[in-house]
Design a protein around this motif. Structure first.
Motif, PDB file in Angstrom:
ATOM      1  N   MET A 171     -11.106   0.668   3.166  1.00 31.30           N
ATOM      2  CA  MET A 171     -11.688   0.056   1.970  1.00 31.30           C
ATOM      3  C   MET A 171     -10.922   0.450   0.710  1.00 31.30           C
ATOM      4  O   MET A 171     -10.846  -0.320  -0.243  1.00 31.30           O
ATOM      5  CB  MET A 171     -13.148   0.490   1.819  1.00 31.30           C
ATOM      6  CG  MET A 171     -14.062   0.046   2.935  1.00 31.30           C
ATOM      7  SD  MET A 171     -15.658   0.887   2.839  1.00 31.30           S
ATOM      8  CE  MET A 171     -16.268   0.290   1.264  1.00 31.30           C
ATOM      9  N   ASP A 172     -10.392   1.663   0.707  1.00 28.16           N
ATOM     10  CA  ASP A 172      -9.752   2.213  -0.490  1.00 28.16           C
ATOM     11  C   ASP A 172      -8.244   2.165  -0.358  1.00 28.16           C
ATOM     12  O   ASP A 172      -7.699   2.341   0.733  1.00 28.16           O
ATOM     13  CB  ASP A 172     -10.164   3.676  -0.685  1.00 28.16           C
ATOM     14  CG  ASP A 172     -11.613   3.836  -1.063  1.00 28.16           C
ATOM     15  OD1 ASP A 172     -12.225   2.836  -1.448  1.00 28.16           O
ATOM     16  OD2 ASP A 172     -12.123   4.959  -0.979  1.00 28.16           O
ATOM     17  N   GLY A 173      -7.568   2.003  -1.491  1.00 24.95           N
ATOM     18  CA  GLY A 173      -6.121   2.075  -1.464  1.00 24.95           C
ATOM     19  C   GLY A 173      -5.512   1.984  -2.838  1.00 24.95           C
ATOM     20  O   GLY A 173      -6.146   1.549  -3.802  1.00 24.95           O
ATOM     21  N   VAL A 174      -4.274   2.424  -2.914  1.00 22.48           N
ATOM     22  CA  VAL A 174      -3.472   2.294  -4.130  1.00 22.48           C
ATOM     23  C   VAL A 174      -2.098   1.784  -3.697  1.00 22.48           C
ATOM     24  O   VAL A 174      -1.637   2.075  -2.593  1.00 22.48           O
ATOM     25  CB  VAL A 174      -3.381   3.645  -4.869  1.00 22.48           C
ATOM     26  CG1 VAL A 174      -2.620   4.672  -4.069  1.00 22.48           C
ATOM     27  CG2 VAL A 174      -2.773   3.492  -6.245  1.00 22.48           C
ATOM     28  N   VAL A 205       0.832  -1.202   0.000  1.00 23.68           N
ATOM     29  CA  VAL A 205       0.000   0.000   0.000  1.00 23.68           C
ATOM     30  C   VAL A 205       0.871   1.259   0.000  1.00 23.68           C
ATOM     31  O   VAL A 205       1.801   1.395   0.798  1.00 23.68           O
ATOM     32  CB  VAL A 205      -0.946  -0.005   1.214  1.00 23.68           C
ATOM     33  CG1 VAL A 205      -1.772   1.285   1.251  1.00 23.68           C
ATOM     34  CG2 VAL A 205      -1.862  -1.224   1.182  1.00 23.68           C
ATOM     35  N   THR A 206       0.540   2.171  -0.897  1.00 21.69           N
ATOM     36  CA  THR A 206       1.199   3.472  -0.980  1.00 21.69           C
ATOM     37  C   THR A 206       0.376   4.545  -0.270  1.00 21.69           C
ATOM     38  O   THR A 206       0.908   5.374   0.458  1.00 21.69           O
ATOM     39  CB  THR A 206       1.392   3.882  -2.452  1.00 21.69           C
ATOM     40  OG1 THR A 206       2.108   2.860  -3.130  1.00 21.69           O
ATOM     41  CG2 THR A 206       2.139   5.195  -2.555  1.00 21.69           C
ATOM     42  N   THR A 231       3.763  -3.105 -10.823  1.00 19.73           N
ATOM     43  CA  THR A 231       2.574  -2.478 -11.394  1.00 19.73           C
ATOM     44  C   THR A 231       1.826  -1.695 -10.322  1.00 19.73           C
ATOM     45  O   THR A 231       1.545  -2.220  -9.234  1.00 19.73           O
ATOM     46  CB  THR A 231       1.634  -3.534 -11.996  1.00 19.73           C
ATOM     47  OG1 THR A 231       2.333  -4.267 -13.000  1.00 19.73           O
ATOM     48  CG2 THR A 231       0.396  -2.883 -12.605  1.00 19.73           C
ATOM     49  N   GLN A 232       1.480  -0.441 -10.619  1.00 23.20           N
ATOM     50  CA  GLN A 232       0.671   0.357  -9.696  1.00 23.20           C
ATOM     51  C   GLN A 232      -0.809   0.042  -9.909  1.00 23.20           C
ATOM     52  O   GLN A 232      -1.286   0.041 -11.057  1.00 23.20           O
ATOM     53  CB  GLN A 232       0.910   1.847  -9.897  1.00 23.20           C
ATOM     54  CG  GLN A 232       2.218   2.359  -9.331  1.00 23.20           C
ATOM     55  CD  GLN A 232       2.227   3.869  -9.252  1.00 23.20           C
ATOM     56  OE1 GLN A 232       2.192   4.562 -10.267  1.00 23.20           O
ATOM     57  NE2 GLN A 232       2.268   4.395  -8.049  1.00 23.20           N
ATOM     58  N   GLY A 286       0.079   9.065 -15.064  1.00 24.46           N
ATOM     59  CA  GLY A 286      -0.250  10.465 -14.836  1.00 24.46           C
ATOM     60  C   GLY A 286      -1.209  10.725 -13.702  1.00 24.46           C
ATOM     61  O   GLY A 286      -1.428  11.881 -13.333  1.00 24.46           O
ATOM     62  N   VAL A 287      -1.809   9.667 -13.132  1.00 22.54           N
ATOM     63  CA  VAL A 287      -2.705   9.839 -11.989  1.00 22.54           C
ATOM     64  C   VAL A 287      -1.902   9.590 -10.714  1.00 22.54           C
ATOM     65  O   VAL A 287      -1.412   8.473 -10.498  1.00 22.54           O
ATOM     66  CB  VAL A 287      -3.903   8.876 -12.051  1.00 22.54           C
ATOM     67  CG1 VAL A 287      -4.791   9.032 -10.812  1.00 22.54           C
ATOM     68  CG2 VAL A 287      -4.724   9.125 -13.315  1.00 22.54           C
ATOM     69  N   PRO A 288      -1.718  10.601  -9.851  1.00 21.74           N
ATOM     70  CA  PRO A 288      -0.935  10.415  -8.634  1.00 21.74           C
ATOM     71  C   PRO A 288      -1.554   9.371  -7.706  1.00 21.74           C
ATOM     72  O   PRO A 288      -2.770   9.153  -7.717  1.00 21.74           O
ATOM     73  CB  PRO A 288      -0.956  11.802  -7.979  1.00 21.74           C
ATOM     74  CG  PRO A 288      -1.306  12.749  -9.072  1.00 21.74           C
ATOM     75  CD  PRO A 288      -2.199  11.992 -10.000  1.00 21.74           C
ATOM     76  N   ALA A 289      -0.711   8.745  -6.909  1.00 21.45           N
ATOM     77  CA  ALA A 289      -1.188   7.713  -5.984  1.00 21.45           C
ATOM     78  C   ALA A 289      -2.245   8.257  -5.025  1.00 21.45           C
ATOM     79  O   ALA A 289      -3.235   7.584  -4.733  1.00 21.45           O
ATOM     80  CB  ALA A 289      -0.013   7.133  -5.206  1.00 21.45           C
ATOM     81  N   THR A 290      -2.056   9.487  -4.550  1.00 16.86           N
ATOM     82  CA  THR A 290      -3.042  10.047  -3.614  1.00 16.86           C
ATOM     83  C   THR A 290      -4.401  10.232  -4.277  1.00 16.86           C
ATOM     84  O   THR A 290      -5.433  10.142  -3.605  1.00 16.86           O
ATOM     85  CB  THR A 290      -2.560  11.397  -3.054  1.00 16.86           C
ATOM     86  OG1 THR A 290      -2.165  12.248  -4.136  1.00 16.86           O
ATOM     87  CG2 THR A 290      -1.386  11.201  -2.104  1.00 16.86           C
TER      88      THR A 290
END
Length: 324
Positions: A66-69, A37-38, A76-77, A127-131
């Motif tokens: 529940m949510d995460g990246v 998890v980032t 792979t992200q 291009g989509v940041p992890a946050t």
């Protein structure tokens, strides 16, 4: 591994159930993947878990989130899709009677690692940041399904969002504006209405205000406090799309208005894996920057949950990973 978890249900004092510390590192069974998890984001569901709502007592301790990246072993992200269905189910996962959400049966994302079925790890677009990816799985996915799957709206039509500052509401404003809708928003305070304007709302109004024109669809997450206004604000044949009832679940039905004006009342819950992939692609193409009201290290989860419980939210709250 480091984790933020609920030790046991505590309906009266949910923050007393919160723990920040070590939990066993999970191993992924066949067909599942392990995600480092980032970043992760907070939802009201996490507060309900601390209270013991929707989770059996024997499931505790339960890691929240529940949510995460995060990243897979191959680098792979991915964004976590929190709806975990029956492997035998085909079709819309949100209609699977045996579906569950992370933190109900399976451990959540507020940790160094989370395991999910392989199909629940959705690639994060370049291009989509992890946050930003971290807020997509619940509130933004709910908003996307409400707007693009359930409402039937077309660009140029008018939508009303009841409530200006929550995670689903801010997502609806940003998605609606990017999709070419005329966006009206109600809010209880000048600060909340100003936030909606900054996010792209065309017009903002105090809660309960008579609108200058009727709208094609209303997006409801408030419930009792705004339901009558929602029905009165619709044009004949319009729709109210409902995803929650934070002010209470028992609104006055006003059935005469519903049948006489042929209004449509549609429920909406979460979203499918494909809808999450479509949402991520839309955000990447449109350049939307989700409203993040608070970003803290995961070790400070208690402060974020306390702010959420107090209603001090302007969009989503993001927790960045790790104990450091």
């Amino acid at each position: 591994m480091f984790a933020v978890y609920a030790a046991a249900p505590n309906p009266e004092a949910p923050l007393d159930a919160l723990r920040v510390g070590d939990r066993p590192e999970p191993a992924a069974p066949e067909g599942w993947v392990k995600v480092r998890v980032t970043a992760a984001s907070l939802n009201m569901h996490d507060l309900w878990t601390l209270r013991g709502v929707g989770i059996k007592a024997e499931r505790f301790p339960m890691i929240l989130g529940m949510d995460g990246v995060g990243t897979l072993d191959d680098g792979t992200q991915v964004v976590v899709h929190p709806v975990v269905g029956d492997p035998a189910w085909t079709g819309d996962e949100t209609l699977d009677p045996r579906r569950t959400l992370l933190t109900e049966l399976h451990q959540g994302t507020f940790a160094d690692y989370v395991i999910v079925p392989a199909r629940n790890a959705v690639p994060l677009p370049d291009g989509v940041p992890a946050t930003h990816g971290a807020v997509m799985g619940t509130a933004w996915l709910t908003a996307y399904r409400m707007l693009f799957t359930k409402s039937g709206l077309r660009p140029g039509q008018t939508m009303l969002v009841q409530g200006a500052s929550g995670g689903v509401s801010t997502a609806l404003v940003q998605l609606g504006r990017a999709a070419g809708m005329t966006v009206f928003v109600t809010g209880r305070t000048e600060e909340k209405r100003a936030l909606a304007e900054n996010l792209g709302a065309h017009r903002v109004f105090p809660t309960g205000t008579k609108l200058p024109s009727r709208v094609d669809a209303v997006f409801e997450s408030v419930g009792e406090a705004t339901w009558g206004h929602s029905l009165r604000s619709l044009r004949p044949g319009g729709a109210v799309i409902v995803c929650g009832s934070t002010s209470g679940p028992n609104p006055a039905a006003d059935l005469q208005r519903v049948f006489f004006l042929q209004l449509r009342v549609e429920g909406s819950t979460m979203g499918t894996r494909q809808e999450l992939a479509d949402l991520l692609a839309f955000v990447a193409r449109s350049g939307i920057r989700p409203q993040i009201g608070l970003e803290l290290p995961m070790r400070d989860a208690a402060a974020a949950i306390q702010a959420m419980e107090a209603g001090d939210t302007t969009g989503k709250m993001v927790l960045t990973a790790g104990a450091a």
